[in-house]
Design a protein around this motif. Structure first.
Motif, PDB file in Angstrom:
ATOM      1  N   VAL A 109       0.746  -1.278  -0.168  1.00  0.00           N
ATOM      2  CA  VAL A 109      -0.172  -0.079   0.296  1.00  0.00           C
ATOM      3  C   VAL A 109       0.774   1.278   0.075  1.00  0.00           C
ATOM      4  O   VAL A 109       0.548   2.169  -0.636  1.00  0.00           O
ATOM      5  CB  VAL A 109      -0.819   0.111   1.118  1.00  0.00           C
ATOM      6  N   ALA A 110       1.751   1.092   0.892  1.00  0.00           N
ATOM      7  CA  ALA A 110       2.831   2.346   0.838  1.00  0.00           C
ATOM      8  C   ALA A 110       3.909   1.909   1.496  1.00  0.00           C
ATOM      9  O   ALA A 110       4.227   0.970   2.165  1.00  0.00           O
ATOM     10  CB  ALA A 110       2.224   3.495   1.801  1.00  0.00           C
ATOM     11  N   THR A 166       5.166  10.927   8.666  1.00  0.00           N
ATOM     12  CA  THR A 166       4.355  12.136   9.331  1.00  0.00           C
ATOM     13  C   THR A 166       5.245  13.428   8.742  1.00  0.00           C
ATOM     14  O   THR A 166       6.364  13.393   8.767  1.00  0.00           O
ATOM     15  CB  THR A 166       4.285  11.891  10.854  1.00  0.00           C
ATOM     16  N   PRO A 167       4.244  14.473   8.444  1.00  0.00           N
ATOM     17  CA  PRO A 167       4.943  15.473   8.256  1.00  0.00           C
ATOM     18  C   PRO A 167       5.756  16.525   9.403  1.00  0.00           C
ATOM     19  O   PRO A 167       5.152  15.710  10.636  1.00  0.00           O
ATOM     20  CB  PRO A 167       3.816  16.426   7.771  1.00  0.00           C
ATOM     21  N   GLY A 168       6.634  16.809   9.254  1.00  0.00           N
ATOM     22  CA  GLY A 168       7.454  17.561  10.615  1.00  0.00           C
ATOM     23  C   GLY A 168       8.508  16.782  10.882  1.00  0.00           C
ATOM     24  O   GLY A 168       8.524  15.510  10.735  1.00  0.00           O
ATOM     25  N   ARG A 169       9.199  17.383  11.778  1.00  0.00           N
ATOM     26  CA  ARG A 169      10.148  16.724  12.321  1.00  0.00           C
ATOM     27  C   ARG A 169       9.594  16.086  13.884  1.00  0.00           C
ATOM     28  O   ARG A 169       8.787  16.412  14.413  1.00  0.00           O
ATOM     29  CB  ARG A 169      11.200  17.707  13.115  1.00  0.00           C
ATOM     30  N   GLY A 170      10.305  15.019  14.232  1.00  0.00           N
ATOM     31  CA  GLY A 170      10.067  14.507  15.488  1.00  0.00           C
ATOM     32  C   GLY A 170       8.810  13.424  15.225  1.00  0.00           C
ATOM     33  O   GLY A 170       8.327  12.919  16.265  1.00  0.00           O
ATOM     34  N   GLY A 171       8.353  13.231  14.173  1.00  0.00           N
ATOM     35  CA  GLY A 171       7.239  12.168  14.044  1.00  0.00           C
ATOM     36  C   GLY A 171       7.742  10.624  13.807  1.00  0.00           C
ATOM     37  O   GLY A 171       8.515  10.392  14.679  1.00  0.00           O
ATOM     38  N   GLY A 172       6.928  10.211  13.010  1.00  0.00           N
ATOM     39  CA  GLY A 172       7.367   8.806  12.746  1.00  0.00           C
ATOM     40  C   GLY A 172       7.278   8.299  11.434  1.00  0.00           C
ATOM     41  O   GLY A 172       7.186   9.066  10.539  1.00  0.00           O
ATOM     42  N   GLU A 173       7.767   6.871  11.320  1.00  0.00           N
ATOM     43  CA  GLU A 173       7.860   6.367  10.001  1.00  0.00           C
ATOM     44  C   GLU A 173       7.401   5.010  10.111  1.00  0.00           C
ATOM     45  O   GLU A 173       7.709   4.291  10.964  1.00  0.00           O
ATOM     46  CB  GLU A 173       9.289   6.425   9.378  1.00  0.00           C
ATOM     47  N   VAL A 174       6.510   4.543   9.099  1.00  0.00           N
ATOM     48  CA  VAL A 174       6.416   3.028   8.767  1.00  0.00           C
ATOM     49  C   VAL A 174       7.070   2.534   7.729  1.00  0.00           C
ATOM     50  O   VAL A 174       6.939   3.175   6.471  1.00  0.00           O
ATOM     51  CB  VAL A 174       4.935   2.467   8.726  1.00  0.00           C
ATOM     52  N   ASP A 175       7.915   1.459   7.785  1.00  0.00           N
ATOM     53  CA  ASP A 175       8.856   0.943   6.419  1.00  0.00           C
ATOM     54  C   ASP A 175       7.808   0.511   5.535  1.00  0.00           C
ATOM     55  O   ASP A 175       7.984   0.893   4.303  1.00  0.00           O
ATOM     56  CB  ASP A 175       9.487  -0.144   6.919  1.00  0.00           C
ATOM     57  N   LEU A 176       6.899  -0.397   5.714  1.00  0.00           N
ATOM     58  CA  LEU A 176       6.125  -0.939   4.844  1.00  0.00           C
ATOM     59  C   LEU A 176       4.484  -0.747   5.340  1.00  0.00           C
ATOM     60  O   LEU A 176       4.350  -1.310   6.504  1.00  0.00           O
ATOM     61  CB  LEU A 176       6.499  -2.363   4.597  1.00  0.00           C
ATOM     62  N   ILE A 177       3.660  -0.403   4.607  1.00  0.00           N
ATOM     63  CA  ILE A 177       2.202  -0.647   4.887  1.00  0.00           C
ATOM     64  C   ILE A 177       1.663  -1.583   3.645  1.00  0.00           C
ATOM     65  O   ILE A 177       1.736  -1.515   2.559  1.00  0.00           O
ATOM     66  CB  ILE A 177       1.443   0.610   4.740  1.00  0.00           C
ATOM     67  N   MET A 178       1.315  -2.799   4.200  1.00  0.00           N
ATOM     68  CA  MET A 178       0.918  -4.006   3.348  1.00  0.00           C
ATOM     69  C   MET A 178      -0.959  -4.101   3.642  1.00  0.00           C
ATOM     70  O   MET A 178      -1.280  -3.872   4.681  1.00  0.00           O
ATOM     71  CB  MET A 178       1.688  -5.070   3.504  1.00  0.00           C
ATOM     72  N   ARG A 179      -1.294  -4.822   2.644  1.00  0.00           N
ATOM     73  CA  ARG A 179      -2.575  -5.264   3.123  1.00  0.00           C
ATOM     74  C   ARG A 179      -2.880  -6.596   2.776  1.00  0.00           C
ATOM     75  O   ARG A 179      -2.236  -7.370   1.692  1.00  0.00           O
ATOM     76  CB  ARG A 179      -3.534  -4.636   2.077  1.00  0.00           C
TER      77      ARG A 179
END
Length: 132
Positions: A41-42, A47-60
């Motif tokens: 999926v992605a 997330t926008p901005g600093r200090g947010g988060g990240e997901v390596d893979l979004i799957m379905r």
């Protein structure tokens, strides 16, 4: 400062970086998950901005479950290996990014958090952690 030897005509090997190793681990994890029937999926959702988060893979999953995947790779098992590197702070940033992603959807589907550990072999941990 000394110069490194250079052989004319021989291409320089690109330096091995943590980023390249991480990208290769993500590629291997993605191929593994696709073979298991999941659809991408992605990738690297941030997330926008600093200090947010990240997901390596979004799957379905075929049943519609949205799977947020953290990919970890370690060349050595010291310090607990790849799995031990998913700390509380790391999980919190992944969950933050997942919530941000889900807020964009009209109705959030069932979801879970998985981890794919790339070491000597690929290990897929379904339900590796929960919302805290």
């Amino acid at each position: 400062m000394g110069l490194l030897p250079f052989k004319r005509g021989a291409p320089a090997a690109p330096p091995t970086t943590t980023k390249r190793l991480g990208d290769a681990a993500e590629d291997a994890a993605l191929a593994h998950l696709r073979r298991a029937g999941l659809r991408l999926v992605a990738r690297n959702y941030r997330t926008p901005g600093r200090g947010g988060g990240e997901v390596d893979l979004i799957m379905r999953e075929p049943d519609g479950t949205l799977v947020f995947v953290e990919v970890r790779s370690r060349s050595r098992a010291s310090h607990g290996g790849a799995g031990a590197s998913i700390t509380f702070a790391k999980r919190r940033r992944i969950i933050f990014a997942a919530r941000h992603y889900l807020m964009r959807l009209p109705a959030p589907p069932p979801c879970r958090f998985d981890a794919v550990l790339v070491e000597d072999e690929i290990r897929w941990l379904r339900g590796a952690f929960m919302l805290e």
